[in-house]
Design an enzyme around this catalytic site. Structure first.
Site, mmCIF file in Angstrom:
data_model
loop_
_atom_site.group_PDB
_atom_site.id
_atom_site.type_symbol
_atom_site.label_atom_id
_atom_site.label_comp_id
_atom_site.label_asym_id
_atom_site.label_seq_id
_atom_site.Cartn_x
_atom_site.Cartn_y
_atom_site.Cartn_z
ATOM 1 N N CYS A 1 0.803 -1.198 0.095
ATOM 2 C CA CYS A 1 -0.025 -0.084 0.115
ATOM 3 C C CYS A 1 0.869 1.224 -0.109
ATOM 4 O O CYS A 1 2.001 1.368 0.820
ATOM 5 C CB CYS A 1 -0.802 0.024 1.045
ATOM 6 N N CYS B 1 -0.364 4.785 6.881
ATOM 7 C CA CYS B 1 -0.993 4.452 8.240
ATOM 8 C C CYS B 1 0.043 3.657 9.387
ATOM 9 O O CYS B 1 0.404 2.606 8.952
ATOM 10 C CB CYS B 1 -2.291 3.820 8.133
ATOM 11 N N CYS C 1 -0.678 -0.069 10.465
ATOM 12 C CA CYS C 1 -1.073 -1.019 9.363
ATOM 13 C C CYS C 1 0.050 -1.730 8.751
ATOM 14 O O CYS C 1 1.261 -1.224 8.503
ATOM 15 C CB CYS C 1 -1.672 -0.186 8.199
ATOM 16 N N CYS D 1 -16.963 -9.078 3.729
ATOM 17 C CA CYS D 1 -16.448 -7.868 3.649
ATOM 18 C C CYS D 1 -15.403 -8.046 2.603
ATOM 19 O O CYS D 1 -14.223 -8.822 2.754
ATOM 20 C CB CYS D 1 -15.950 -7.304 4.918
ATOM 21 N N CYS E 1 -20.246 -5.816 1.721
ATOM 22 C CA CYS E 1 -19.514 -4.807 2.310
ATOM 23 C C CYS E 1 -18.153 -4.482 1.520
ATOM 24 O O CYS E 1 -17.458 -5.530 1.437
ATOM 25 C CB CYS E 1 -19.393 -4.503 3.693
ATOM 26 N N CYS F 1 -20.395 1.956 7.105
ATOM 27 C CA CYS F 1 -19.706 1.227 8.222
ATOM 28 C C CYS F 1 -18.364 2.165 8.525
ATOM 29 O O CYS F 1 -17.651 1.983 7.720
ATOM 30 C CB CYS F 1 -19.369 -0.099 7.657
ATOM 31 N N ARG G 1 -19.492 -3.566 16.473
ATOM 32 C CA ARG G 1 -18.655 -5.082 15.998
ATOM 33 C C ARG G 1 -17.526 -5.016 16.661
ATOM 34 O O ARG G 1 -16.634 -4.229 16.683
ATOM 35 C CB ARG G 1 -18.543 -5.114 14.519
#
Length: 410
Positions: A65, A69, A72, A109, A142, A202, A272
């Site tokens: 990526c 972040c 992550c 998801c 999702c 979400c 969740r």
């Protein structure tokens, strides 16, 4: 305790607590913890009974990526030894999704690392969504693909997507401390695009990144204003090879207080328990079911979760039941979206904010932050540890399921 009685009354009326009341929940002592859980449990049962919704993650594209972040394992510069692969083919993704559905998952998801999808990526994911829906029309899908460009949310909805995930992660004031390659406002924009397209929103948070109680309350109140239908609460997994590898601030008791505070602030939405529950809640996971009405089944994006059968046994042993495909997750006042059992923010919101603007997370993580939520069974001969000692032995990189030739954990 007058505080808890007040919070229960407000939760049953969908009335927002004050910031001071929310902070007071986080400040309660361990001696009062069971009282806090019991109070928040009354609100949870009022709106959701004893049902637990199961969700299943499929990591469509892992690692590499360009975003930075800090939490992550898929980030730019990550040294975490995770699985790295480009886009799964639609038949591979559909097979992975089918494993989760067969294990009892009501929602699948679909997650991909990256800043955001190209139009070609949206075409690819749309093909996967249609294939999943052809196999099981009732399953919710999702998507979590990062920052959306104009028109992309509409295309995902047309393909059959029910929801879109994009987590706020932390308070606006501290967002720049964990990510510099995109902004909090970028996340707000993406959730607004999902809302406008008619997708169920979400959006959640990650606790344990060194934030203060004030930061936690800020982000949860921002989520209430954002008005998502589901709020995933992640607990940071300090993955080796990431900047936050040394951040071990959570105890099971603090995790329960965070979940309780989230339930009081967002009484009628799907809360969740997401990434990190096995590492930080550990043997106290069943208590968390009295606060949250939704969990992930099996493994996460780049890390292992509790065995799927153990999840199902835990739910049953705690006196809860898995929510069926034909049951609507959200209360009636949160008007259902087309046939998938999701809800919409048409009325009432995460409490009582109608049509509120919002914000959400960035890349990767339909409620389970990239690299989050792992669990390797503890050895029977494991040494006795002191209270609060980090359980680094519970952090294990995912080596099965999507992107591998091994059967998934579902």
């Amino acid at each position: 305790m007058d505080l808890l009685n007040t919070l229960v009354d407000k939760g049953l009326r969908r009335e927002s607590p004050t910031r001071e009341e929310a902070l007071a929940v986080l400040a309660t002592s361990d001696d009062d913890l069971l009282d806090v859980v019991a109070a928040a449990g009354k609100v949870r049962r009022h709106w959701f009974g004893r049902r637990v919704k199961l969700n299943y993650l499929v990591n469509l594209k892992s690692g590499l990526c360009p975003e930075d972040c800090s939490y992550c394992s898929q980030r730019l510069g990550s040294r975490a030894e995770i699985l790295k692969y480009t886009w799964l083919k639609p038949d591979q993704a559909t097979a992975a999704a089918a494993a989760g559905v067969s294990g009892g998952a009501k929602r699948v998801c679909l997650v991909a690392s990256g800043r955001g999808p190209t139009d070609r990526d949206v075409d690819r994911v749309s093909e996967t969504i249609r294939a999943i829906k052809e196999q099981n029309e009732s399953v919710e899908v999702c998507a979590c693909l990062g920052l959306l460009s104009d028109g992309q949310a509409e295309r995902l909805r047309e393909a059959g997507a029910d929801a879109y995930n994009h987590n706020l992660n932390t308070s606006e004031s501290t967002y720049g401390d964990i990510t510099t390659t995109h902004t909090y406002a970028d996340r707000v924009d993406t959730v607004n695009k999902a809302h406008a397209a008619g997708l169920s929103a979400c959006s959640g948070l990650i606790a344990g990144m060194g934030e203060s109680d004030e930061d936690l309350v800020d982000v949860v109140f921002s989520l209430r204003e954002l008005d998502p239908d589901s709020v995933p609460v992640n607990f940071l997994i300090p993955m080796e090879g990431t900047p936050l590898a040394g951040e071990w601030h959570l105890t099971p008791q603090r995790c329960l207080r965070i979940l309780a505070m989230t339930r009081f602030v967002c009484p009628d939405v799907e809360v969740r328990i997401a990434g990190g529950r096995e590492v930080h809640l550990r043997t106290m996971q069943p208590l968390a079911l009295h606060l949250a009405n939704s969990v992930f089944l099996g493994d996460y994006l780049t890390s292992e979760g509790q065995a799927g059968h153990a999840d199902l046994e835990m739910i049953a042993d705690a006196g809860f039941e898995v929510e069926g495909a034909g049951e609507v997750t959200l209360p009636e006042h949160r008007a259902p979206v087309r046939g998938g059992g999701c809800g919409s923010h048409e009325e009432g919101g995460c409490g009582s904010h109608a049509g509120a603007d919002g914000a959400d997370a960035g890349t990767g993580g339909c409620g389970a932050h990239a690299g989050g939520g792992v669990c390797a069974p503890a050895s029977a001969s494991a040494p006795v540890r002191a209270a609060g000692e980090p359980r680094t032995d519970l952090v294990a990189v995912r080596r099965r399921g999507a992107g591998t030739d091994l059967a998934p954990n579902a």
